[in-house]
Design a protein around this motif. Structure first.
Motif, short mmCIF file in Angstrom:
data_model
loop_
_atom_site.label_atom_id
_atom_site.label_comp_id
_atom_site.label_asym_id
_atom_site.label_seq_id
_atom_site.Cartn_x
_atom_site.Cartn_y
_atom_site.Cartn_z
N LEU A 76 73.02 53.94 2.65
CA LEU A 76 71.93 54.12 1.68
C LEU A 76 70.62 54.43 2.41
CD1 LEU A 76 72.73 51.22 -0.83
CD2 LEU A 76 72.94 53.68 -1.25
N THR A 77 70.41 53.77 3.54
CA THR A 77 69.21 54.03 4.33
C THR A 77 69.22 55.47 4.86
OG1 THR A 77 69.22 51.72 5.01
CG2 THR A 77 67.81 53.20 6.28
N ASN A 78 70.35 55.85 5.43
CA ASN A 78 70.45 57.21 5.97
C ASN A 78 70.24 58.26 4.89
OD1 ASN A 78 70.84 56.51 8.63
ND2 ASN A 78 73.08 56.51 8.50
N LYS A 79 70.79 58.00 3.72
CA LYS A 79 70.62 58.94 2.60
C LYS A 79 69.13 59.06 2.24
CE LYS A 79 71.81 61.27 -1.21
NZ LYS A 79 72.31 62.63 -1.18
N GLN A 80 68.47 57.89 2.20
CA GLN A 80 67.06 57.89 1.80
C GLN A 80 66.18 58.61 2.83
OE1 GLN A 80 65.67 54.06 0.55
NE2 GLN A 80 63.58 54.77 0.20
N ILE A 81 66.47 58.43 4.11
CA ILE A 81 65.57 59.04 5.11
C ILE A 81 65.95 60.47 5.47
CG2 ILE A 81 64.86 56.80 6.09
CD1 ILE A 81 66.65 57.27 8.47
N SER A 82 67.16 60.88 5.13
CA SER A 82 67.56 62.23 5.56
C SER A 82 68.17 63.09 4.47
CB SER A 82 68.59 62.12 6.69
OG SER A 82 69.83 61.64 6.16
N GLY A 83 68.63 62.45 3.39
CA GLY A 83 69.32 63.19 2.33
C GLY A 83 70.80 63.41 2.65
N GLY A 140 69.50 58.02 20.09
CA GLY A 140 68.55 58.00 18.98
C GLY A 140 69.24 57.86 17.64
N LEU A 141 68.52 58.26 16.60
CA LEU A 141 69.04 58.08 15.25
C LEU A 141 70.20 59.02 14.95
CD1 LEU A 141 65.76 57.78 13.11
CD2 LEU A 141 67.29 55.93 13.85
N THR A 142 71.21 58.49 14.31
CA THR A 142 72.36 59.31 13.93
C THR A 142 71.92 60.47 13.03
OG1 THR A 142 73.81 57.40 14.09
CG2 THR A 142 74.63 59.26 12.80
#
Ligand code: ADP
Length: 157
Positions: free
Chosen positions: A107-114, A75-77
């Motif tokens: 940038l995507t990971n930051k946006q969806i998870s912080g 799944g998602l990291t």
């Protein structure tokens, strides 16, 4: 003021784990209290080495090394990162194309998870080392030992 314990997840395919990966983990230990090497499992994609074998090899590399853990996830990291309480994602950079690709994901990971991603530049002597080239050499029976961490040189055949 006490600082929160930092734990970085170092995600990847690690098919197989190379001297380049080893160097990123060891250098990561000087920045983070813990580093979790996490083998991402994609059930639709067969790897060269079975996931269990990849994990066994990485565990061998860090046997006796405190603060390194080895795991696998699906799944998602970022979901897995949250699940294990990781404070950061750790990634290595070799080329400018690595950078372009990694920037979008970070940038995507930051946006969806912080969760922030920390990048370490490859050591110059590891710039050309890649799991996919190692797999190609192995398919034709070539010697890949120079690209593998010392502790697993005899175990990868
Ligand atoms: P992925 O399929 O996620 O790219 P890899 O196993 O190929 O997984 O790589 C995992 C991480 O290790 C990535 O951040 C990648 O950029 C980094 N990496 C791979 N090879 C090297 C190397 N020779 N030097 C530094 N970092 C590397």
């Amino acid at each position: 003021m006490s600082r929160k314990e930092t734990k970085a997840i170092f995600p990847g395919s690690f098919d197989p784990f190379t001297v380049g990966h080893e160097s990123i983990v060891l250098r990561g230990l000087s920045m983070f209290d813990k580093v979790v090497v996490a083998v991402g499992v994609n059930n639709e994609k067969h790897g060269y080495f079975a996931v269990d074998k990849r994990i066994m090899l990485i565990e061998k590399v860090f046997e006796g090394v405190e603060n390194v853990e080895v795991a696998s996830y699906e799944g998602l990291t970022v979901d897995y990162a949250r699940q294990i309480g990781a404070t950061h994602i750790l990634r290595g950079l070799r080329t400018s194309s690595d950078f372009e690709f990694e920037r979008a994901i970070a940038l995507t990971n930051k946006q969806i998870s912080g969760i922030d991603t920390a990048f370490l530049l490859t050591a110059p002597e590891h710039m050309h080392v890649s799991s996919s080239v190692i797999r190609d050499i192995m398919r034709y029976g070539g010697d890949v030992s120079a690209f593998l961490p010392e502790r697993i040189r005899d175990l990868v055949k």
